[in-house]
Scaffold this active site. Structure first.
Site, PDB file in Angstrom:
ATOM      1  N   ASN A  10       0.934  -1.321  -0.192  1.00 28.47           N
ATOM      2  CA  ASN A  10      -0.025  -0.009  -0.085  1.00 28.47           C
ATOM      3  C   ASN A  10       0.873   1.292  -0.198  1.00 28.47           C
ATOM      4  OD1 ASN A  10      -2.784  -1.307   0.306  1.00 28.47           O
ATOM      5  ND2 ASN A  10      -2.143  -1.802   2.389  1.00 28.47           N
ATOM      6  N   ASP A  70      10.245  -6.037   1.199  1.00 28.50           N
ATOM      7  CA  ASP A  70      10.238  -5.663   2.552  1.00 28.50           C
ATOM      8  C   ASP A  70      11.694  -5.081   2.745  1.00 28.50           C
ATOM      9  OD1 ASP A  70       9.135  -4.899   5.044  1.00 28.50           O
ATOM     10  OD2 ASP A  70       9.999  -6.546   6.093  1.00 28.50           O
ATOM     11  N   GLY A 151      10.771   8.020   3.943  1.00 25.34           N
ATOM     12  CA  GLY A 151      11.299   7.347   5.189  1.00 25.34           C
ATOM     13  C   GLY A 151      12.631   7.896   5.470  1.00 25.34           C
TER      14      GLY A 151
HETATM   15  P1  IMP Z   1       8.646  -1.457   4.750  1.00 26.70           P
HETATM   16  O1  IMP Z   1       9.513  -2.276   3.889  1.00 26.70           O
HETATM   17  O2  IMP Z   1       7.340  -0.950   4.315  1.00 26.70           O
HETATM   18  O3  IMP Z   1       8.255  -2.356   6.015  1.00 26.70           O
HETATM   19  O4  IMP Z   1       9.677  -0.127   4.973  1.00 26.70           O
HETATM   20  C1  IMP Z   1       9.995  -0.067   6.334  1.00 26.70           C
HETATM   21  C2  IMP Z   1      10.703   1.362   6.609  1.00 26.70           C
HETATM   22  O5  IMP Z   1      12.049   1.520   6.088  1.00 26.70           O
HETATM   23  C3  IMP Z   1       9.847   2.399   5.743  1.00 26.70           C
HETATM   24  O6  IMP Z   1       8.756   3.068   6.419  1.00 26.70           O
HETATM   25  C4  IMP Z   1      10.698   3.544   5.676  1.00 26.70           C
HETATM   26  O7  IMP Z   1      10.705   4.324   6.710  1.00 26.70           O
HETATM   27  C5  IMP Z   1      11.957   2.963   5.313  1.00 26.70           C
HETATM   28  N1  IMP Z   1      12.312   2.660   4.060  1.00 26.70           N
HETATM   29  C6  IMP Z   1      12.239   1.661   3.027  1.00 26.70           C
HETATM   30  N2  IMP Z   1      12.723   1.875   1.996  1.00 26.70           N
HETATM   31  C7  IMP Z   1      13.415   3.035   2.133  1.00 26.70           C
HETATM   32  C8  IMP Z   1      14.062   3.960   1.075  1.00 26.70           C
HETATM   33  O8  IMP Z   1      14.263   3.585  -0.108  1.00 26.70           O
HETATM   34  N3  IMP Z   1      14.570   5.011   1.670  1.00 26.70           N
HETATM   35  C9  IMP Z   1      14.150   5.555   3.083  1.00 26.70           C
HETATM   36  N4  IMP Z   1      13.634   4.777   3.644  1.00 26.70           N
HETATM   37  C10 IMP Z   1      13.171   3.630   3.458  1.00 26.70           C
END
Ligand code: IMP
Length: 195
Positions: A10, A70, A151
């Protein structure tokens, strides 16, 4: 005929990034594009297990080929934290700014600032699962810079660059990006399967 794959996320930022790297042979549908409204849990302790969970849930629901990813930010001086907990580092609010603030606080007296983003993609293709990994090494800056991306982008400077991910255009970020590296492996795999 292009191949269609559902991307089990999402996160609109991730969808934008991935659409920017796939060529014409692959059509990526986000959950919203596919008309699926579901919040997929990420309950496990590894990126691999969470990626598998997300692709499995969507595959069971749609019976279609799909993939999930992830990603975690792994900081050496913090023994790999925030890692799999990157999204919720500062709490369930999943707030990017609070996560950055906590990270900088935890590193305030630390000179060794090496870190890496690690992405794991789980593809379910014709009922079988395949995993692909992409890593981008770099360091955590002392203060946030830039407004692009999402992020931890404002505090991450990839090796080989002097600016943060948040100061780069998407094309510039893609020259280093963990997600792009994992995605390239997935695309190579699909090209072989489809040739
Ligand atoms: P998830 O894969 O959605 O669990 O992402 C984990 C968290 O890592 C995200 O909410 C972001 O805070 C961070 N994250 C994932 N990919 C990136 C990126 O490419 N740049 C910066 N932060 C990232």
């Amino acid at each position: 005929m292009p191949t269609t794959l559902i991307f089990a996320t999402n996160n609109t930022n991730k969808v934008k990034e991935i659409k920017s790297v796939v060529g014409e042979n692959l059509i990526v549908l986000s959950l919203a594009d596919a008309g699926i409204n579901i919040d997929i849990p990420e309950p496990f302790d590894t990126l691999e297990a969470n990626a598998t969970e997300k692709s499995t849930v969507i595959h069971q629901l749609t019976k279609k080929n799909c993939f999930s990813e992830d990603t975690g930010l792994e900081v050496a001086a913090l023994n790999g934290a925030p890692g799999v907990k990157s999204a919720r580092y500062a709490g369930e609010g999943r707030d990017f700014q609070s996560n950055i603030d906590l990270l900088l606080l935890n590193l305030q007296h630390e000179h060794h600032r090496a870190a890496q983003f690690r992405t794991v993609i789980s593809l379910i293709w014709e009922q079988q699962e395949y995993l692909f990994e992409g890593i981008c090494t770099g360091k955590i800056s002392h203060e946030p810079k830039g407004t692009k991306g999402f992020g931890y982008d404002p505090v991450f400077i990839p090796d080989g660059a002097i600016i943060s991910f948040a100061e780069m255009t998407m094309d510039e970020k893609n020259q280093f990006s963990h997600r792009k590296k994992a995605m390239n492996k997935l695309i190579d795999f699909l090209m072989q399967k489809l040739s």
